[in-house]
Design an enzyme around this catalytic site. Structure first.
Site, PDB file in Angstrom:
ATOM      1  N   SER A 123      -1.759   8.433  -8.021  1.00 29.73           N
ATOM      2  CA  SER A 123      -2.554   9.131  -7.000  1.00 29.73           C
ATOM      3  C   SER A 123      -3.500  10.192  -7.543  1.00 29.73           C
ATOM      4  O   SER A 123      -3.286  10.748  -8.622  1.00 29.73           O
ATOM      5  CB  SER A 123      -1.624   9.762  -5.969  1.00 29.73           C
ATOM      6  OG  SER A 123      -1.105   8.743  -5.159  1.00 29.73           O
TER       7      SER A 123
ATOM      8  N   LEU B 118       0.862  -1.193   0.000  1.00 31.99           N
ATOM      9  CA  LEU B 118       0.000   0.000   0.000  1.00 31.99           C
ATOM     10  C   LEU B 118       0.893   1.236   0.000  1.00 31.99           C
ATOM     11  O   LEU B 118       1.933   1.230   0.648  1.00 31.99           O
ATOM     12  CB  LEU B 118      -0.880  -0.047   1.249  1.00 31.99           C
ATOM     13  CG  LEU B 118      -1.568   1.195   1.815  1.00 31.99           C
ATOM     14  CD1 LEU B 118      -2.829   0.784   2.571  1.00 31.99           C
ATOM     15  CD2 LEU B 118      -0.665   2.009   2.733  1.00 31.99           C
ATOM     16  N   ASN B 119       0.511   2.288  -0.753  1.00 29.31           N
ATOM     17  CA  ASN B 119       1.148   3.587  -0.491  1.00 29.31           C
ATOM     18  C   ASN B 119       0.106   4.690  -0.323  1.00 29.31           C
ATOM     19  O   ASN B 119      -0.759   4.509   0.553  1.00 29.31           O
ATOM     20  CB  ASN B 119       2.327   3.908  -1.401  1.00 29.31           C
ATOM     21  CG  ASN B 119       2.120   3.933  -2.885  1.00 29.31           C
ATOM     22  OD1 ASN B 119       1.770   2.930  -3.489  1.00 29.31           O
ATOM     23  ND2 ASN B 119       2.356   5.065  -3.495  1.00 29.31           N
ATOM     24  N   ASP B 120       0.160   5.763  -1.053  1.00 32.36           N
ATOM     25  CA  ASP B 120      -0.605   6.972  -0.712  1.00 32.36           C
ATOM     26  C   ASP B 120      -2.108   6.762  -0.460  1.00 32.36           C
ATOM     27  O   ASP B 120      -2.750   6.010  -1.180  1.00 32.36           O
ATOM     28  CB  ASP B 120      -0.538   7.988  -1.861  1.00 32.36           C
ATOM     29  CG  ASP B 120       0.838   8.172  -2.425  1.00 32.36           C
ATOM     30  OD1 ASP B 120       1.786   7.606  -1.883  1.00 32.36           O
ATOM     31  OD2 ASP B 120       0.961   8.881  -3.436  1.00 32.36           O
TER      32      ASP B 120
ATOM     33  N   ARG C 174       1.918  15.130 -11.681  1.00 31.87           N
ATOM     34  CA  ARG C 174       0.906  14.150 -11.233  1.00 31.87           C
ATOM     35  C   ARG C 174       0.133  14.556  -9.980  1.00 31.87           C
ATOM     36  O   ARG C 174       0.375  15.601  -9.404  1.00 31.87           O
ATOM     37  CB  ARG C 174       1.581  12.795 -10.997  1.00 31.87           C
ATOM     38  CG  ARG C 174       2.722  12.796 -10.019  1.00 31.87           C
ATOM     39  CD  ARG C 174       3.280  11.380  -9.849  1.00 31.87           C
ATOM     40  NE  ARG C 174       4.581  11.386  -9.216  1.00 31.87           N
ATOM     41  CZ  ARG C 174       5.744  11.370  -9.858  1.00 31.87           C
ATOM     42  NH1 ARG C 174       5.783  11.348 -11.180  1.00 31.87           N
ATOM     43  NH2 ARG C 174       6.873  11.384  -9.188  1.00 31.87           N
ATOM     44  N   ASP C 175      -0.759  13.657  -9.588  1.00 28.28           N
ATOM     45  CA  ASP C 175      -1.502  13.719  -8.326  1.00 28.28           C
ATOM     46  C   ASP C 175      -2.512  14.869  -8.244  1.00 28.28           C
ATOM     47  O   ASP C 175      -2.419  15.745  -7.370  1.00 28.28           O
ATOM     48  CB  ASP C 175      -0.516  13.810  -7.127  1.00 28.28           C
ATOM     49  CG  ASP C 175       0.582  12.738  -7.184  1.00 28.28           C
ATOM     50  OD1 ASP C 175       0.333  11.684  -7.796  1.00 28.28           O
ATOM     51  OD2 ASP C 175       1.676  12.972  -6.636  1.00 28.28           O
TER      52      ASP C 175
ATOM     53  N   GLU D 199       5.481  16.263  -4.813  1.00 27.65           N
ATOM     54  CA  GLU D 199       4.425  15.281  -5.047  1.00 27.65           C
ATOM     55  C   GLU D 199       3.201  15.596  -4.181  1.00 27.65           C
ATOM     56  O   GLU D 199       3.289  16.303  -3.176  1.00 27.65           O
ATOM     57  CB  GLU D 199       4.934  13.868  -4.709  1.00 27.65           C
ATOM     58  CG  GLU D 199       6.042  13.394  -5.652  1.00 27.65           C
ATOM     59  CD  GLU D 199       6.334  11.903  -5.539  1.00 27.65           C
ATOM     60  OE1 GLU D 199       6.474  11.407  -4.410  1.00 27.65           O
ATOM     61  OE2 GLU D 199       6.423  11.237  -6.594  1.00 27.65           O
TER      62      GLU D 199
ATOM     63  N   GLN E 124      -3.327   3.735  -2.852  1.00 27.30           N
ATOM     64  CA  GLN E 124      -2.430   3.165  -3.857  1.00 27.30           C
ATOM     65  C   GLN E 124      -2.141   1.734  -3.440  1.00 27.30           C
ATOM     66  O   GLN E 124      -1.679   1.485  -2.318  1.00 27.30           O
ATOM     67  CB  GLN E 124      -1.125   3.965  -3.909  1.00 27.30           C
ATOM     68  CG  GLN E 124      -1.250   5.300  -4.602  1.00 27.30           C
ATOM     69  CD  GLN E 124      -1.334   5.136  -6.118  1.00 27.30           C
ATOM     70  OE1 GLN E 124      -0.344   4.865  -6.766  1.00 27.30           O
ATOM     71  NE2 GLN E 124      -2.512   5.310  -6.668  1.00 27.30           N
TER      72      GLN E 124
END
Ligand code: FRU
Length: 470
Positions: free
Chosen positions: A105, A43-45, A172-173, A226, A61
């Protein structure tokens, strides 16, 4: 019919089934009790944080095939109370020409009964590229739902030709919000001169976006920013970013990549000197905020930092998974600073109150606890959790320190704090969140005790102490 999606969905379902079965008969002492962890793999963000049809939606994520990461999807947990989470499955797959190398993300926006998602589609071209100036494409993609389960076909809203020329491919994001009757979006980016910045776009219909301006510092503050988030707290505009490339210092920016916020004054830029870090622990990155129906501005982050595996690790990889999200924290602006309070719902997890004697070690029969100390009046003190974790305060400096294998390679993190008046330690099985002075300074860190019990000792720490099992 989307064959790619079907193949990915059945592979992911297998990975999750395997994780469930392996998890069963095994003693999983690091599995978190009230923090979001991946059903399998990585898992991330936190992504698309919002409240929809009375429930909290926390997308994340997700790389289900390996605890070391890989192709990114969006998984979803929902909750009625921000403490008891139920996994709803994978919502976005990397199954279109715009996101075939990762559903990166993004954010959620809810309006007129719709849940709308804006996110980055990552595409890596095959060839001999540096993947900074060339070889990578980042699209802003859109999909929406009227029930939180079924989503419309993905639409591409922006591509490389829509970004300013002085940017690299690292853009991004998207985070979307509304002000007046106009919509706004921020994107994080890396400029060609290796300067981190945020791009601001506006729209009347959420589909056609117009470039408005850039927000950055007058001299570079890191090469890439980010996960931007621009929001108001009591009228004050705040820009949260996670900058990469800020030189490390003894008592600031101690992690490989930073994460913090600027106060934004209308129509001027932001200045590096005013940047404040969200967290002083080892494990905090890519936070996102949202406003709930109680009017609270709530933040959650990834309790990790990218690319740190050479410095410290997470032995949960041996059990097939890695990383968790932080506790959702309510943000409050007080005397020019943002305070982070664990959302009050956490209090309902408290079970029995455990009597504390300050002279003797405290033995807990369970791993999760909530320790609160108010009215601290000693100038120099120490708390030990297990043998090898120490949180101490001396000469206006707080230090979180690990020895042995407890921190899996984590050593020390420091913060200057004028005076410590209160402390709250929220401990899950393998995560510590230390809130100093009601969240004026926070230390978030993973840790890996090898037993279910916990031993806590307070040295020279006088004040009103209350301890609860969780
Ligand atoms: C931050 C980040 C984002 C990106 C995502 C990919 O951790 O690098 O910028 O969208 O992770 O997983």
């Amino acid at each position: 019919m989307n064959v790619m999606r079907d193949v990915l969905a059945s592979q992911a379902a297998l990975a999750e089934k395997k994780a469930r079965e392996e998890g069963k008969g095994r003693e999983e002492c690091w599995k978190t009790r009230f923090h979001i962890m991946p059903p399998a793999g990585w898992l991330n963000d936190p992504n698309g944080l919002c409240q929809y049809q009375g429930k909290y939606y926390f997308f994340f994520q997700y790389a289900p095939f390996s605890p070391y990461g890989g192709l990114k999807f969006w998984g979803l947990y929902t909750s009625e109370d921000l403490t008891d989470w139920s996994y709803q499955g994978i919502v976005l797959y990397p199954d279109s020409p715009w996101d075939c190398h990762g559903v990166y993300s993004g954010s959620a926006f809810t309006e007129d009964g719709e849940l709308e998602l804006f996110y980055t589609g990552n595409v890596k071209l095959e060839g001999d590229y540096d993947y900074i100036d060339k070889g990578r494409e980042a699209y802003v993609l859109f999909t929406k739902s009227r029930d939180g389960e079924n989503y419309s076909p993905k639409e591409c809203l922006m591509g490389m030709e829509d970004y300013p020329r002085d940017y690299t491919c690292h853009i991004r994001d998207p985070k979307v919000w509304k002000e007046g009757d106009r919509y706004y979006m921020v994107l994080g980016g890396r400029k060609k001169n290796s300067q981190g910045a945020v791009l601001v776009y506006s729209s009347w219909d959420k589909k056609k976006w117009k470039y408005e301006k850039e927000i950055t510092t007058s001299t570079p503050f890191g090469y890439m920013w980010e996960c931007p988030d621009l929001f108001r707290l009591q009228g004050q505009q705040i820009l949260s970013v996670s900058p990469q490339g800020v030189p490390r210092q003894e008592e600031a920016f101690q992690n490989l990549y930073a994460s913090g916020y600027f106060f934004v004054e209308e129509d001027t830029g932001v200045e590096a000197e005013t940047f404040r870090e969200w967290d002083m622990g080892f494990d905090f990155y890519a936070p996102q905020t949202f406003r709930d129906d109680k009017g609270r501005r709530i933040l959650a982050a990834w309790a990790s930092v990218p690319d740190t595996e050479k410095e410290y690790g997470n032995p949960t990889t041996e059990q097939g998974w890695q990383h968790v999200l932080t506790t959702p924290r309510e943000l409050r602006l007080e005397q020019g600073k943002i305070y982070q309070y664990p959302v009050s719902e956490i209090d309902s997890l408290r079970t029995e109150e455990i009597p504390v004697s300050q002279r003797e070690d405290i033995w807990l029969e369970q791993p999760c606890f909530d320790l609160e100390i108010e009215e601290i009046d000693s100038e120099e003190w120490e708390i030990a959790i297990e043998e090898d974790c120490r949180f101490s305060y001396k000469n206006h400096r707080a230090v979180l320190e690990f020895t042995g294998t407890l921190g899996a390679g984590r050593k020390a993190r420091r913060a200057r704090i004028d005076q410590v008046k209160s402390l709250r330690i929220l401990a899950d099985t393998s995560l510590l969140e230390i809130y100093v002075n009601h969240g004026e300074t926070v230390f978030t860190s993973r840790y890996y005790p090898n037993r279910k019990e916990r031993q806590i000792s307070l040295k020279n720490l006088s004040g009103k102490v209350r301890l609860f099992g969780l």
